[in-house]
Design a protein around this motif. Sequence first.
Motif, short mmCIF file in Angstrom:
data_model
loop_
_atom_site.label_atom_id
_atom_site.label_comp_id
_atom_site.label_asym_id
_atom_site.label_seq_id
_atom_site.Cartn_x
_atom_site.Cartn_y
_atom_site.Cartn_z
N ARG A 494 0.83 -1.22 0.00
CA ARG A 494 0.00 0.00 0.00
C ARG A 494 0.86 1.26 0.00
NH1 ARG A 494 -5.26 0.83 0.58
NH2 ARG A 494 -5.66 -1.29 1.33
N ARG A 495 1.95 1.26 0.78
CA ARG A 495 2.85 2.42 0.79
C ARG A 495 3.40 2.69 -0.60
NH1 ARG A 495 5.12 4.24 5.57
NH2 ARG A 495 7.03 4.92 4.54
N ILE A 496 3.88 1.62 -1.24
CA ILE A 496 4.52 1.76 -2.54
C ILE A 496 3.50 2.20 -3.59
CG2 ILE A 496 5.77 0.48 -4.34
CD1 ILE A 496 6.75 -1.33 -1.90
N MET A 497 2.26 1.72 -3.46
CA MET A 497 1.20 2.18 -4.36
C MET A 497 0.98 3.68 -4.19
SD MET A 497 -1.01 1.34 -6.73
CE MET A 497 -1.64 -0.35 -6.66
N TYR A 498 0.97 4.15 -2.95
CA TYR A 498 0.78 5.59 -2.71
C TYR A 498 1.87 6.40 -3.41
CZ TYR A 498 0.82 10.12 -0.43
OH TYR A 498 0.82 11.48 -0.21
N TYR A 499 3.13 6.00 -3.25
CA TYR A 499 4.22 6.75 -3.89
C TYR A 499 4.03 6.82 -5.41
CZ TYR A 499 6.77 6.13 0.53
OH TYR A 499 7.16 6.14 1.84
N HIS A 500 3.65 5.70 -6.00
CA HIS A 500 3.54 5.66 -7.46
C HIS A 500 2.33 6.45 -7.96
CE1 HIS A 500 6.70 2.68 -7.18
NE2 HIS A 500 6.86 2.79 -8.49
N MET A 501 1.24 6.40 -7.23
CA MET A 501 0.08 7.19 -7.67
C MET A 501 0.37 8.70 -7.56
SD MET A 501 -2.08 5.07 -8.86
CE MET A 501 -0.65 4.07 -9.32
N GLU A 502 1.20 9.08 -6.61
CA GLU A 502 1.63 10.47 -6.52
C GLU A 502 2.54 10.83 -7.70
OE1 GLU A 502 0.82 13.01 -4.03
OE2 GLU A 502 -0.80 11.52 -4.05
N ILE A 503 3.43 9.92 -8.06
CA ILE A 503 4.30 10.15 -9.22
C ILE A 503 3.48 10.31 -10.49
CG2 ILE A 503 6.02 9.02 -10.72
CD1 ILE A 503 7.20 7.79 -8.13
N PHE A 504 2.44 9.48 -10.63
CA PHE A 504 1.63 9.52 -11.85
C PHE A 504 0.72 10.76 -11.92
CE2 PHE A 504 2.42 4.83 -12.37
CZ PHE A 504 3.07 4.95 -13.59
N LYS A 505 0.69 11.57 -10.88
CA LYS A 505 0.03 12.87 -10.98
C LYS A 505 0.90 13.86 -11.76
CE LYS A 505 -2.56 12.47 -6.62
NZ LYS A 505 -2.71 12.99 -5.23
N LYS A 506 2.20 13.54 -11.89
CA LYS A 506 3.14 14.44 -12.54
C LYS A 506 3.64 13.90 -13.88
CE LYS A 506 4.78 15.68 -7.91
NZ LYS A 506 5.92 15.58 -6.96
N VAL A 507 3.64 12.58 -14.03
CA VAL A 507 4.14 11.99 -15.27
C VAL A 507 3.12 10.99 -15.81
CG1 VAL A 507 6.50 12.21 -14.41
CG2 VAL A 507 5.35 10.01 -14.21
N ASP A 508 3.24 10.68 -17.09
CA ASP A 508 2.34 9.72 -17.73
C ASP A 508 2.92 8.32 -17.77
OD1 ASP A 508 0.25 11.66 -18.81
OD2 ASP A 508 2.08 12.50 -19.66
N VAL A 509 4.25 8.24 -17.88
CA VAL A 509 4.93 6.95 -18.03
C VAL A 509 6.24 7.01 -17.25
CG1 VAL A 509 6.03 5.35 -19.65
CG2 VAL A 509 3.93 6.55 -20.32
N ILE A 510 6.58 5.92 -16.55
CA ILE A 510 7.88 5.79 -15.90
C ILE A 510 8.77 4.98 -16.84
CG2 ILE A 510 9.14 4.83 -13.93
CD1 ILE A 510 6.58 5.28 -12.26
N VAL A 511 9.98 5.47 -17.09
CA VAL A 511 10.89 4.79 -18.03
C VAL A 511 12.10 4.24 -17.28
CG1 VAL A 511 10.21 6.04 -20.10
CG2 VAL A 511 11.93 7.04 -18.59
#
Length: 618
Positions: A494-511
Motif C-alpha cells: 500500500r505504501r509503494i502504491m501511494y508513492y507511485h500514484m503520486e508520481i503519476f500525478k506528474k508523469v504519464d509513463v515511468i521509463v
Amino acid sequence: MVKKQVMLPANEVDLTAVEYLPEKIEAPHLTGFWFKLFVKVIEAPVIGSFIASHLKEKNGITEILKNTVIPEVPMFIPQFPLQEQEPGVVCLGEDGKPKEQVDLAFKYLPHYDPASRWSSDSGESSQFRCWKIRDYEYAYRNKLTTPSMVAEHFISAMEVFNSKQPSAPLLISFDPEEVRRQAAASTQRFEKGKQLSILEGIFIAVKDDIDCYPHPSKGGSKWFHEVRQVKADGVPVSRLRNNGAILVGKTNMHEFGMGTTGNNPNYGTPRNPHNPKRYTGGSSSGSAAIVASGLCSAALGTDAGGSVRIPASLCGVVGLKTTFGRTDLTGSLWEAGTVTIIGPITATVEDAILVYAAISGSSPTDRIQLNPSIPNFPDLSSSESSNILGSLTLGKYTKWFNDVSSTDISDKCEDVLNQLFRRYGCKTTEIVIPELRELRTAHTVTFGSESLSFLNPDCEAGKGVRLTNDTRTNLALFRSFAASDYISAQCLRRRIMYYHMEIFKKVDVIVTPTTGMTAPEIPESALAVGETNLQVVARLMQFAMTANVLGLPAISVPIGHDKQGLPIGLQLIGRPWCEASILRLAVAVEEMSAEYRKKPVEFYDILKGNGFHDSTEE
C-alpha cells in the motif's frame, strides 16, 4: 536486543531526503555437486531454518518484516484510484467478442503496405525486419502461401531444434499432426474467403502454465500433469483460437516460474537466439525464444516478476504486461495469484496490440473487485497520434536508471529518451521512488507465499522431491516466511502504491531499462542440475517487480545491442488500465530503434521457408 524501527506514514515522507541504495544481494552462486548438497542442507529441519534466517538477515528482509512498524493497512490485491480516459484511444468493451476486438484493433493501426515488403524483401537486407502478422495475412489472402505450407516449414524447423545437443527444446509439448490439422482448417477457410480475423493462420505458442487443450500443463515440471488434468483451453487461449490462430504447443519455461534465467534441467534449457551460450531469460523462456527465432509471430507468457518482459528484453523482442485483471487468468496455474498476468510476447509492438486485443477482458470476479476501466488501445491511424505522443511526460529516476551492470544499457536507453524529445517533444522529468528495497521484499514475500500455497499440497503428498533444485531452494526460503511477514508485505504494498500514484500525478509513463544486465552466460555445470545465482536474479528483476507488486501495465521494447551483440530493452510503465499510452509510446520507440535491430544468430523464416540464418558462418 534489536531496536524497533517506525516508518512515517507514506504521505509524510520527505522525498528530498530519500537516498538511493544500490541493489546488493548476499547469497551463494552454486551449480553442480555443491548446489545439490546445498538443497539437502537447506531442506533439513534445523540447519535449513538457520540458513534461511541468515540469508534474510543479511539481505535486510528480517529488518523490514520483523523489526519495523509499518503504519499503512494491508493491500492484498492491487487497488487503484479511478483514472481519467487517455486521449486518442479506441475502446474495446469488456464483453466484446474476440474477433470484433481484433478487427477493431486492426482498423486503427498505422498505414503499412505488405505488398511492397513482400515483393522487395529477398530474405536478406542490411536492416533486419521480421515479418508482421499483417505480412502473413497478405501472403495468405493473395495465395502466395498457405497456412498448411507454413506449417510444414514450422515442423521442419522444430525437428532441427529438437535434434540439438545438448537438448534445448523451445516446445515441451508439440504434436505435428495437431498443427497440420489446425493449418488445414485455416487454409480451407482462406480458400472459401471465410477467415475468422487477421489472426487467421498465425502461429502462436503458449507457455506451459496456461491451458491449451489437448496439451498437458506441466509448469515446466515432470509431474504436474499427473495431478491436474487439462479439459479445455484457458480463457486467453480460447480467444486466440476463436480468431483462427494456430496454436503450436506449450513452450519451455523455468519450472513453475521460480526463476528469471529460463534454466530447466527437466527438458533442457532454451538458448538465446542471439547467442546460444547465453540464457533467454525467464520464466517465459521458450515463449521469447520461439518468437525471436522467427518460428512464431507471438507467444503467450505469464508475468509474476518480469517473466514476460525479462525474456523479451534478453531475446530482442516485445513483451507486454497488462494491468492486473485486464486479462483473465482462468485456465492457468495462477488463477489465485495477485501479482501474475497473462501477456503476449511478439516480434513487433503492432503484433502485441493485435494479440492484446484478442485476449483482453477481465474475469467476472476481477470486474467486481477491481472495477476496471474499459479496455482500449491507441488510435495509431490518426494524424493526432504524434501530437498526443508529444504531450506525454516521462518520469526517470536517474540513480536507479543508471544502476546497471554496463553503461551500454543506460546509454542506449538515455539515447532513446533524447530522440523522443527531439522528434516528438516528449519531456523527461526527474522523479524519486522511495523504498525500492522494501518493494523487492514485498514482491518476494507475496509471490513466494502465493507459490507455496499453490504447490504445498502436492509437495506434502511427496511430489516435492521431483522438483528441480532451483525450485526446492526457493520453496525452502518461502517456507521461512510467517503469516505476519505476509501481512507486513501487504502493508508495504500500500505504501509503494501511494508513492507511485503520486508520481503519476506528474508523469504519464515511468521509463527504465527493462533489465539491469543483458543475457547472462549459461554455466555448463548448470545444465544438468540447475543453479542458484540470486545476484543475477536481482539484476534481471530490479526494474520489473514494480509492475507486478502494484499491478501496473508495462512493456519492454528492443532498442539495440550492447558491445557483445546482446539485446537491450527499454521498459515503459504506465498508469493503471492505461495500456494505450505505453503502446503508443512503444510504437514510436520501436520505429526509432529499427535500424539498430539485428537478425539473431539462429533465425528461421517460416513464412518463406528460407531456412536458418547463422551469422557465425558468414
